[in-house]
Scaffold this motif. Structure first.
Motif, short mmCIF file in Angstrom:
data_model
loop_
_atom_site.label_atom_id
_atom_site.label_comp_id
_atom_site.label_asym_id
_atom_site.label_seq_id
_atom_site.Cartn_x
_atom_site.Cartn_y
_atom_site.Cartn_z
N LEU A 231 0.93 -1.05 -0.03
CA LEU A 231 0.08 0.05 0.07
C LEU A 231 0.96 1.42 0.02
CD1 LEU A 231 -2.52 -1.16 2.83
CD2 LEU A 231 -2.93 -1.27 0.30
N ILE A 232 0.63 2.31 -0.75
CA ILE A 232 1.21 3.45 -0.86
C ILE A 232 0.46 4.39 -0.18
CG2 ILE A 232 2.20 5.11 -2.59
CD1 ILE A 232 3.69 2.40 -2.73
N PHE A 233 1.09 5.21 0.70
CA PHE A 233 0.56 6.62 1.38
C PHE A 233 1.49 7.56 0.89
CE2 PHE A 233 -1.73 3.24 3.47
CZ PHE A 233 -2.90 3.91 3.76
N VAL A 234 1.05 8.66 1.19
CA VAL A 234 2.13 10.01 1.06
C VAL A 234 1.73 10.77 2.45
CG1 VAL A 234 2.23 9.96 -1.35
CG2 VAL A 234 0.31 11.22 -0.05
N GLY A 235 2.82 11.45 2.88
CA GLY A 235 2.84 12.26 3.91
C GLY A 235 2.06 13.55 3.71
N ALA A 236 1.06 13.58 4.55
CA ALA A 236 0.15 14.79 4.40
C ALA A 236 0.89 16.03 4.57
CB ALA A 236 -0.99 14.78 5.62
N GLU A 237 2.02 16.43 5.15
CA GLU A 237 2.82 17.49 5.15
C GLU A 237 3.76 17.60 4.16
OE1 GLU A 237 4.11 17.10 9.32
OE2 GLU A 237 1.91 17.37 10.07
N THR A 238 4.43 16.39 4.00
CA THR A 238 5.78 16.59 2.97
C THR A 238 5.47 16.07 1.75
OG1 THR A 238 6.24 14.33 3.72
CG2 THR A 238 7.29 16.11 4.98
N GLY A 239 4.34 15.31 1.61
CA GLY A 239 4.13 14.49 0.34
C GLY A 239 4.64 13.39 -0.04
N ARG A 240 5.93 13.03 0.76
CA ARG A 240 6.93 11.94 0.83
C ARG A 240 5.94 10.71 0.51
NH1 ARG A 240 11.77 10.57 5.24
NH2 ARG A 240 13.27 9.08 3.57
N PRO A 241 6.39 9.85 -0.34
CA PRO A 241 5.67 8.45 -0.49
C PRO A 241 6.37 7.46 0.54
CG PRO A 241 7.36 8.57 -2.07
CD PRO A 241 7.29 10.01 -1.38
N TYR A 242 5.34 6.69 1.23
CA TYR A 242 5.70 5.64 2.03
C TYR A 242 5.00 4.19 1.40
CZ TYR A 242 6.61 9.18 5.20
OH TYR A 242 7.17 10.48 5.80
N LEU A 243 5.68 3.08 1.77
CA LEU A 243 5.35 1.95 1.21
C LEU A 243 5.06 1.07 2.46
CD1 LEU A 243 4.80 -0.52 -0.77
CD2 LEU A 243 7.15 -0.73 -0.72
N ASP B 232 -3.48 1.03 10.67
CA ASP B 232 -3.79 1.93 11.76
C ASP B 232 -3.08 3.33 11.25
OD1 ASP B 232 -3.65 3.37 14.22
OD2 ASP B 232 -2.83 2.05 15.04
N GLU B 233 -3.76 4.06 10.74
CA GLU B 233 -3.07 5.36 10.28
C GLU B 233 -2.58 6.22 11.22
OE1 GLU B 233 -5.08 7.55 6.97
OE2 GLU B 233 -5.96 5.85 6.32
N THR B 234 -3.27 6.24 12.43
CA THR B 234 -2.80 7.06 13.56
C THR B 234 -1.33 6.55 14.17
OG1 THR B 234 -5.00 7.64 14.31
CG2 THR B 234 -3.33 7.95 15.70
N GLY B 235 -1.29 5.15 14.38
CA GLY B 235 -0.10 4.59 14.80
C GLY B 235 0.96 4.72 13.74
N ILE B 236 0.75 4.40 12.51
CA ILE B 236 1.68 4.76 11.37
C ILE B 236 2.18 6.01 11.37
CG2 ILE B 236 2.07 4.64 9.07
CD1 ILE B 236 2.27 2.03 10.11
N ALA B 237 1.30 6.96 11.46
CA ALA B 237 1.83 8.37 11.46
C ALA B 237 2.63 8.67 12.80
CB ALA B 237 0.42 9.32 11.64
N GLY B 238 2.35 8.22 13.85
CA GLY B 238 3.37 8.33 14.85
C GLY B 238 4.67 7.63 14.50
N LEU B 239 4.65 6.44 13.90
CA LEU B 239 5.97 5.90 13.76
C LEU B 239 6.76 6.55 12.55
CD1 LEU B 239 7.78 3.28 13.81
CD2 LEU B 239 6.49 2.62 12.01
N LEU B 240 6.09 7.10 11.48
CA LEU B 240 6.63 8.05 10.66
C LEU B 240 6.92 9.23 10.72
CD1 LEU B 240 5.01 6.13 7.69
CD2 LEU B 240 7.30 5.75 8.55
N GLY B 241 6.10 10.13 11.86
CA GLY B 241 6.33 11.35 12.21
C GLY B 241 5.65 12.40 11.44
#
Length: 157
Positions: free
Chosen positions: A52-64, A74-83
């Motif tokens: 699954l591909i997501f992008v950072g809401a602030e940076t636009g950086r892609p994450y796999l 768990d988008e909240t948990g992953i957001a905490g992990l990725l910053g």
């Protein structure tokens, strides 16, 4: 033997370059969903790798995110992990970032490396199955080899 589509050949080449021995299998029916892929591969849904591909809401950086077929992100948990908070890109953006269409996104073989997170559930299996560039092509792999090849961090989804 049927010739592999170009996108599946790219996945096979990326696996070889990463030192992962795989055989890409082109299934007669779609493996687009985790359930379809598990039925086609003869394995548990938990053994299916959803790339699954997501992008950072602030940076636009892609994450796999490499997620077991039985788990949800768990988008909240992953957001905490990725910053940073994450958002889902549209299909066009996913194709631009990965070189593949949704439903066939592999865990390897992208144009550029992305920060990657792998579901700890996948690491409990000897073999997992992942998309190989099309909604009908898949491959089996040791999940730890995928973790190493992508530089993924493990996370409990």
């Amino acid at each position: 033997m049927t010739e592999l589509p170009d996108s599946a050949r790219r996945v096979a080449d990326a696996a070889a370059a990463a030192g992962i021995a795989i055989d890409v299998v082109q299934m007669p029916d779609s493996t687009r969903t985790a359930e379809d892929a598990a039925a086609a591969c003869g394995c548990a849904v938990a053994q299916i790798v959803k790339s699954l591909i997501f992008v950072g809401a602030e940076t636009g950086r892609p994450y796999l995110l490499l997620v077991s077929g039985v788990n949800r992100v768990d988008e909240t948990g992953i957001a905490g992990l990725l910053g940073e908070p994450l958002k889902r890109p549209d299909g066009k953006t996913v194709r631009e970032l990965t070189g593949y269409a949704i439903g066939g996104i592999p865990p390897i073989g992208h144009p550029a490396p992305m920060p990657t997170v792998i579901d700890e559930t996948l690491l409990t299996f000897d073999t997992v199955w992942a998309a190989a560039g099309t909604p009908r092509c898949v491959f089996a792999s040791d999940p730890n080899a995928l973790k190493d090849a992508t530089g993924a961090r493990a996370y409990a989804f």
